[in-house]
Design a protein around this motif. Structure first.
Motif, short mmCIF file in Angstrom:
data_model
loop_
_atom_site.label_atom_id
_atom_site.label_comp_id
_atom_site.label_asym_id
_atom_site.label_seq_id
_atom_site.Cartn_x
_atom_site.Cartn_y
_atom_site.Cartn_z
N ILE A 56 2.37 -4.40 3.51
CA ILE A 56 3.49 -3.48 3.64
C ILE A 56 3.02 -2.09 3.26
CG2 ILE A 56 5.80 -2.88 2.81
CD1 ILE A 56 6.20 -5.85 2.14
N ILE A 57 3.28 -1.10 4.10
CA ILE A 57 2.86 0.27 3.84
C ILE A 57 4.08 1.13 3.53
CG2 ILE A 57 1.72 2.32 4.77
CD1 ILE A 57 0.09 0.46 6.56
N LEU A 58 4.05 1.83 2.41
CA LEU A 58 5.06 2.82 2.04
C LEU A 58 4.41 4.20 2.16
CD1 LEU A 58 7.73 1.46 1.17
CD2 LEU A 58 5.79 0.10 0.40
N ASP A 59 4.81 4.96 3.18
CA ASP A 59 4.13 6.22 3.51
C ASP A 59 5.06 7.40 3.30
OD1 ASP A 59 2.41 8.13 4.40
OD2 ASP A 59 2.30 7.40 6.47
N ALA A 77 -3.56 4.17 -1.24
CA ALA A 77 -4.36 4.18 0.00
C ALA A 77 -5.81 4.60 -0.23
CB ALA A 77 -3.71 5.11 1.02
N ASP A 78 -6.08 5.39 -1.28
CA ASP A 78 -7.45 5.86 -1.49
C ASP A 78 -8.21 5.00 -2.49
OD1 ASP A 78 -5.92 6.68 -3.63
OD2 ASP A 78 -6.92 8.62 -3.85
N ASP A 79 -7.65 3.86 -2.85
CA ASP A 79 -8.36 2.91 -3.70
C ASP A 79 -8.73 1.68 -2.89
OD1 ASP A 79 -8.29 4.42 -6.06
OD2 ASP A 79 -6.23 3.80 -6.45
N CYS A 80 -9.41 0.75 -3.53
CA CYS A 80 -9.91 -0.41 -2.80
C CYS A 80 -9.54 -1.69 -3.53
CB CYS A 80 -11.43 -0.31 -2.65
SG CYS A 80 -12.15 -1.73 -1.82
N ILE A 106 0.85 -1.19 0.00
CA ILE A 106 0.00 0.00 0.00
C ILE A 106 0.88 1.24 0.00
CG2 ILE A 106 -1.80 1.27 1.22
CD1 ILE A 106 -2.62 -1.38 2.52
N THR A 107 0.71 2.09 -1.00
CA THR A 107 1.43 3.35 -1.06
C THR A 107 0.50 4.47 -0.61
OG1 THR A 107 0.85 3.56 -3.41
CG2 THR A 107 2.98 2.60 -2.88
N CYS A 108 1.05 5.40 0.17
CA CYS A 108 0.21 6.45 0.76
C CYS A 108 0.96 7.78 0.76
CB CYS A 108 -0.17 6.06 2.19
SG CYS A 108 -1.21 7.29 3.02
N LEU A 133 -6.52 5.33 4.22
CA LEU A 133 -5.67 4.20 4.59
C LEU A 133 -6.26 3.42 5.75
CD1 LEU A 133 -3.07 2.57 4.37
CD2 LEU A 133 -1.92 4.33 5.74
N SER A 134 -6.80 4.12 6.74
CA SER A 134 -7.40 3.44 7.89
C SER A 134 -8.56 2.55 7.45
CB SER A 134 -7.90 4.47 8.91
OG SER A 134 -6.84 5.22 9.44
N GLU A 135 -9.41 3.06 6.56
CA GLU A 135 -10.55 2.28 6.09
C GLU A 135 -10.09 1.09 5.25
OE1 GLU A 135 -13.29 4.78 4.08
OE2 GLU A 135 -13.69 6.05 5.83
N LEU A 136 -9.07 1.29 4.42
CA LEU A 136 -8.55 0.20 3.60
C LEU A 136 -8.01 -0.93 4.47
CD1 LEU A 136 -7.76 -1.04 0.90
CD2 LEU A 136 -5.67 0.36 0.97
N LEU A 137 -7.28 -0.58 5.51
CA LEU A 137 -6.73 -1.60 6.40
C LEU A 137 -7.84 -2.35 7.13
CD1 LEU A 137 -3.64 0.28 7.88
CD2 LEU A 137 -3.64 -1.56 6.18
N HIS A 138 -8.89 -1.64 7.53
CA HIS A 138 -10.03 -2.30 8.17
C HIS A 138 -10.67 -3.30 7.21
CE1 HIS A 138 -10.17 -0.47 12.06
NE2 HIS A 138 -10.23 0.76 11.58
N LEU A 139 -10.77 -2.92 5.95
CA LEU A 139 -11.35 -3.82 4.96
C LEU A 139 -10.53 -5.10 4.83
CD1 LEU A 139 -13.42 -4.29 2.65
CD2 LEU A 139 -11.79 -3.19 1.12
N ILE A 140 -9.22 -4.94 4.75
CA ILE A 140 -8.36 -6.12 4.63
C ILE A 140 -8.41 -6.96 5.89
CG2 ILE A 140 -5.97 -6.89 4.30
CD1 ILE A 140 -5.52 -4.39 2.60
N TYR A 141 -8.40 -6.31 7.08
CA TYR A 141 -8.49 -7.04 8.34
C TYR A 141 -9.77 -7.88 8.38
CZ TYR A 141 -5.13 -3.64 10.32
OH TYR A 141 -4.06 -2.86 10.57
#
Length: 227
Positions: free
Chosen positions: A37-40, A83-86, A8-10, A17-25
């Motif tokens: 892996i997050i690249l911020d 981060a702003d995609d799904c 995930i690039t941000c 990003l928070s919502e995307l991670l919740h979706l994956i969790y």
């Protein structure tokens, strides 16, 4: 079974990003066959839960961030996502479980454009009604020209990690860099690329307003640089 890396690039997109991670969790983060892996490159640092590795990097563009993520990845398959995609979580499940198309080096999936700020929350509700198929319908992509006529956001694709020994995102290019990457990928000899025709795998792309002229210009620049 395969191991999948989600990169995930941000850049200043922490609310998404928070919502995307919740979706994956919610769907498959507890699966031991996946890493995130997050690249911020944001001005402010993001603190993730679940011990997800976050690499705070300078803003050198999306290509540089993705190349760094690919170098860090351990998965058999790599999925990139801004981060702003799904990214579609059912794709992750499928890649982990499937034994189909082991010869594939890259898979491209359907997507839809969405302009709503609650895109990820709506996506979560949608995916809960879907079931990942055990088999898929595919069309082999045999020509690089295909990617001039058919645009795919980077998160609507999955790549075998070994490909990055031969091709990378062009770090000097910040716009339509994904199209150039796909074209160079399709030009590699003996690389098998497929489009997956499966509605359950539809992902959401936020605020994409590309048109065919952008692709033509990108390809023209690419051809000039190859000469």
């Amino acid at each position: 079974m395969s191991f999948v890396s989600v990169i995930i690039t941000c850049h200043n997109q922490h609310r998404y990003l928070s919502e995307l991670l919740h979706l994956i969790y919610d769907f498959n983060f507890q699966n031991k066959k996946i890493e995130v892996i997050i690249l911020d490159s944001s001005e402010e640092h993001f603190l993730a839960q679940n011990d997800i590795p976050i690499y705070h990097i300078p803003n050198l563009g999306p290509s540089a961030a993705r190349n760094k993520g690919a170098a860090l990845a351990k998965g058999d398959w790599i999925i990139f996502c801004d981060a702003d995609d799904c990214v579609c979580p059912l794709v992750i499940d499928f890649l982990i479980a499937t034994k189909d198309h082991q010869e594939a080096d890259a898979l491209f999936f359907p997507y839809r454009r969405a302009y709503d700020e609650v895109i990820l929350k709506e996506a979560s509700s949608y995916y809960r009604k879907q079931v990942a198929p055990q088999t898929i319908n595919t069309v082999q992509i045999k020509s690089p020209v295909y990617f001039l006529e058919n645009f795919f956001p980077v998160h609507a694709a999955a790549f075998k990690r070994h490909l990055f020994e031969q091709v990378h995102f062009n770090e000097s290019q910040w716009f339509i860099e994904d199209v150039r990457f796909y074209i160079e990928l399709a030009m590699l000899p003996e690389v098998n690329v497929y489009y997956v025709d499966e509605p359950a795998f539809i992902s959401d792309r936020k605020s994409t307003r590309l048109n065919s002229s952008h692709l033509v210009i990108s390809y023209a620049v690419f051809c000039l640089k190859k000469k």
